[in-house]
Design an enzyme around this catalytic site. Structure first.
Site, PDB file in Angstrom:
ATOM      1  N   CYS A 149       2.462  33.889 -23.622  1.00  8.77           N
ATOM      2  CA  CYS A 149       2.042  34.446 -22.234  1.00  8.77           C
ATOM      3  C   CYS A 149       2.384  33.789 -21.059  1.00  8.77           C
ATOM      4  O   CYS A 149       1.916  32.853 -20.435  1.00  8.77           O
ATOM      5  CB  CYS A 149       0.297  34.245 -22.351  1.00  8.77           C
ATOM      6  SG  CYS A 149      -0.483  35.110 -23.859  1.00  8.77           S
ATOM      7  N   SER A 155       4.432  39.050 -11.770  1.00 12.74           N
ATOM      8  CA  SER A 155       5.579  38.072 -11.923  1.00 12.74           C
ATOM      9  C   SER A 155       6.161  38.369 -13.081  1.00 12.74           C
ATOM     10  O   SER A 155       5.772  37.895 -14.037  1.00 12.74           O
ATOM     11  CB  SER A 155       5.299  36.756 -11.705  1.00 12.74           C
ATOM     12  OG  SER A 155       4.148  36.418 -12.645  1.00 12.74           O
ATOM     13  N   GLY A 156       7.624  38.860 -13.116  1.00 10.09           N
ATOM     14  CA  GLY A 156       8.094  39.021 -14.256  1.00 10.09           C
ATOM     15  C   GLY A 156       9.374  38.186 -14.302  1.00 10.09           C
ATOM     16  O   GLY A 156       9.332  37.206 -14.858  1.00 10.09           O
ATOM     17  N   PHE A 181       2.470  42.802 -20.804  1.00  9.43           N
ATOM     18  CA  PHE A 181       3.584  42.860 -21.941  1.00  9.43           C
ATOM     19  C   PHE A 181       3.569  41.806 -22.885  1.00  9.43           C
ATOM     20  O   PHE A 181       4.247  41.281 -23.396  1.00  9.43           O
ATOM     21  CB  PHE A 181       4.854  42.876 -21.206  1.00  9.43           C
ATOM     22  CG  PHE A 181       5.148  43.942 -20.147  1.00  9.43           C
ATOM     23  CD1 PHE A 181       4.834  45.257 -20.285  1.00  9.43           C
ATOM     24  CD2 PHE A 181       5.337  43.479 -18.895  1.00  9.43           C
ATOM     25  CE1 PHE A 181       5.000  46.006 -19.091  1.00  9.43           C
ATOM     26  CE2 PHE A 181       5.549  44.418 -17.882  1.00  9.43           C
ATOM     27  CZ  PHE A 181       5.331  45.864 -18.056  1.00  9.43           C
ATOM     28  N   GLY A 266      14.229  31.142 -27.754  1.00  9.18           N
ATOM     29  CA  GLY A 266      13.699  32.559 -27.720  1.00  9.18           C
ATOM     30  C   GLY A 266      14.691  33.313 -27.652  1.00  9.18           C
ATOM     31  O   GLY A 266      15.136  34.593 -28.190  1.00  9.18           O
ATOM     32  N   GLU A 388      12.803  37.958 -22.619  1.00 13.23           N
ATOM     33  CA  GLU A 388      13.167  36.617 -22.618  1.00 13.23           C
ATOM     34  C   GLU A 388      14.048  36.413 -21.458  1.00 13.23           C
ATOM     35  O   GLU A 388      14.918  35.527 -21.651  1.00 13.23           O
ATOM     36  CB  GLU A 388      13.813  36.447 -24.239  1.00 13.23           C
ATOM     37  CG  GLU A 388      12.931  36.882 -25.508  1.00 13.23           C
ATOM     38  CD  GLU A 388      11.994  35.751 -25.999  1.00 13.23           C
ATOM     39  OE1 GLU A 388      11.766  34.997 -25.163  1.00 13.23           O
ATOM     40  OE2 GLU A 388      11.154  36.271 -26.965  1.00 13.23           O
TER      41      GLU A 388
END
Length: 405
Positions: A149, A155-156, A181, A266, A388
């Site tokens: 999370c 804020s992406g 998301f 990731g 990611e």
């Protein structure tokens, strides 16, 4: 062509289970005997336990919990987690090889498993002994599932500006805010949450581990997505959510560093999932070109399509070598590891999407039918260019590294 149309799924399974892969794109080339062995285990699992159900999981939006638990019995629930808490203790390269193989059976499910593995690694690496032994064993066995999370509605790409706040109150934090998301959100048991315990910017961020059922933790509606339908995606909402201080990973203010170190791995994981989808799509295209006839001869006789297939294979191999190079750098703790992971993620996810899309084009109208696996690979890996860290952010990381010196 009719035989191919009648049982395209069976044909896909047959393809993915077979070993007669042209040596130039053979994913086992250059691997040790041990790596070839667990790659074979992963390929077989993908062909038998995932590929036959990939379309159904997509169509019915099924989160295949029992299948993933079977994968965990093979050691795929905590691949690069230490063995004393139930992990497999394998390297980043080993992990990449496994995710690439599994992704040929269902990219969406494998991508969720890669996120789960990243979360368990973060707890294993940054947690204290009590936390490691409390959380990791049930996550490695996939008795419990984890979600990462970081992203918020506002804020992406600018993750350091996150607003979810955690106010210290005695032995607890009071958490308020929301995450967007979140893969597995609502269906998973453990949430690794980045939140603000201090001032603005990355140094004010800490990392808390939440468990489903904590008062004040709730979830938004299940999102309707283009792909990645075998894993639920929801907002995760915190309303005066009480979290024990004993659930904090590392020190206060260390959260952003923990999040970014998790993402280095990731990025290799998600790039590896793209490799698997592209590998499967090359095999599907290769098969289709040999069985489909137009103008009285197989499509395989058309030089334009031969050249496109050659380009797809070349791009696949280049992407695979780049991902494996970055995996080795991360494993060795090299200084350039983070930028190599960004380069690999950028290159592999862009190139592999192009490969899958070209494979769909080679199938003509059939490629646009949901009977044919190739369209699902296209839908499932499109998002790999976004999550990611978007590929635009990957370019920023690489450029910053080049221009610093």
């Amino acid at each position: 062509a009719m035989a191919w149309r009648a049982a395209p799924r069976a044909a896909a399974r047959l393809l993915l289970g077979r070993r007669g892969i042209a040596s130039c794109i053979d994913p086992s080339t250059g691997l040790t005997e041990d790596q070839k062995e667990f790659q074979k285990v992963a390929f077989d699992f993908a062909a038998k336990e995932m590929a036959p159900y990939m379309a159904e999981w997509d169509e019915k939006e099924i989160f295949p919990v029992e299948t993933m638990r079977k994968a965990a019995q093979l050691g795929f629930g905590g691949i690069y987690v230490k063995p004393d808490v139930g992990g497999s203790g394998l390297s980043r390269l080993d992990t990449s090889i496994i995710f690439e193989a599994l992704s040929t059976g269902c990219t969406s499910t494998t991508a969720y498993m890669s996120i789960h593995n990243m979360c368990v690694w973060m707890i294993d690496t940054f947690g204290n002994e009590e936390q490691r032994h409390r959380f990791c064993p049930s996550l490695c066995s996939m008795e419990k599932f984890a979600s990462y999370c970081l992203t918020e509605p506002g804020s992406g790409s600018d993750a350091a500006s996150l607003l979810t706040s955690a106010q210290r109150k005695g032995d607890t934090y009071i958490l308020n805010g929301s995450k967007a998301f979140i893969s597995g959100g609502g269906d998973t048991d453990v949430y690794v949450v980045m939140c603000r315990t201090g001032g603005p910017g990355p140094k004010g961020i800490s990392c808390l581990v939440l468990e489903k059922g904590m008062p004040g933790l709730s979830f938004g509606k299940k999102e309707k997505k283009v792909g990645w339908n075998s894993q639920p995606t929801r907002a995760v909402i915190f309303e005066d959510c009480v979290v024990p201080v004993g659930n904090r990973l590392g020190a206060e203010g260390q959260g952003f560093s923990i999040a970014m170190q998790g993402l280095n791995g990731g990025r290799i994981n998600i790039a590896s999932c793209s490799l698997g989808a592209a590998h499967a799509s090359v095999l599907l295209a290769q098969e289709h070109l040999t069985v489909r006839k137009q103008f009285g001869e197989p499509l395989a006789n058309n030089q334009y399509l031969q050249f496109r297939l050659a380009e797809m294979a070349t791009r696949l191999l280049a992407a695979r070598l780049m991902v494996r190079n970055a995996a080795r750098a991360l494993q060795d703790g090299r200084q350039d590891a983070a930028v190599l992971c960004s380069m690999a993620k950028l290159f592999a996810t862009d190139e592999c999407f192009g490969i899958c899309n070209q494979a769909l084009q080679m199938h003509g109208g059939y490629g646009y039918l949901k009977d044919y696996a190739v369209q699902q690979f296209v839908r499932d890996i499109r998002v790999h260019q976004i999550l990611e860290g978007t590929n635009e952010v990957m370019r920023m990381i690489v450029a910053r590294n080049l221009l610093q010196g």
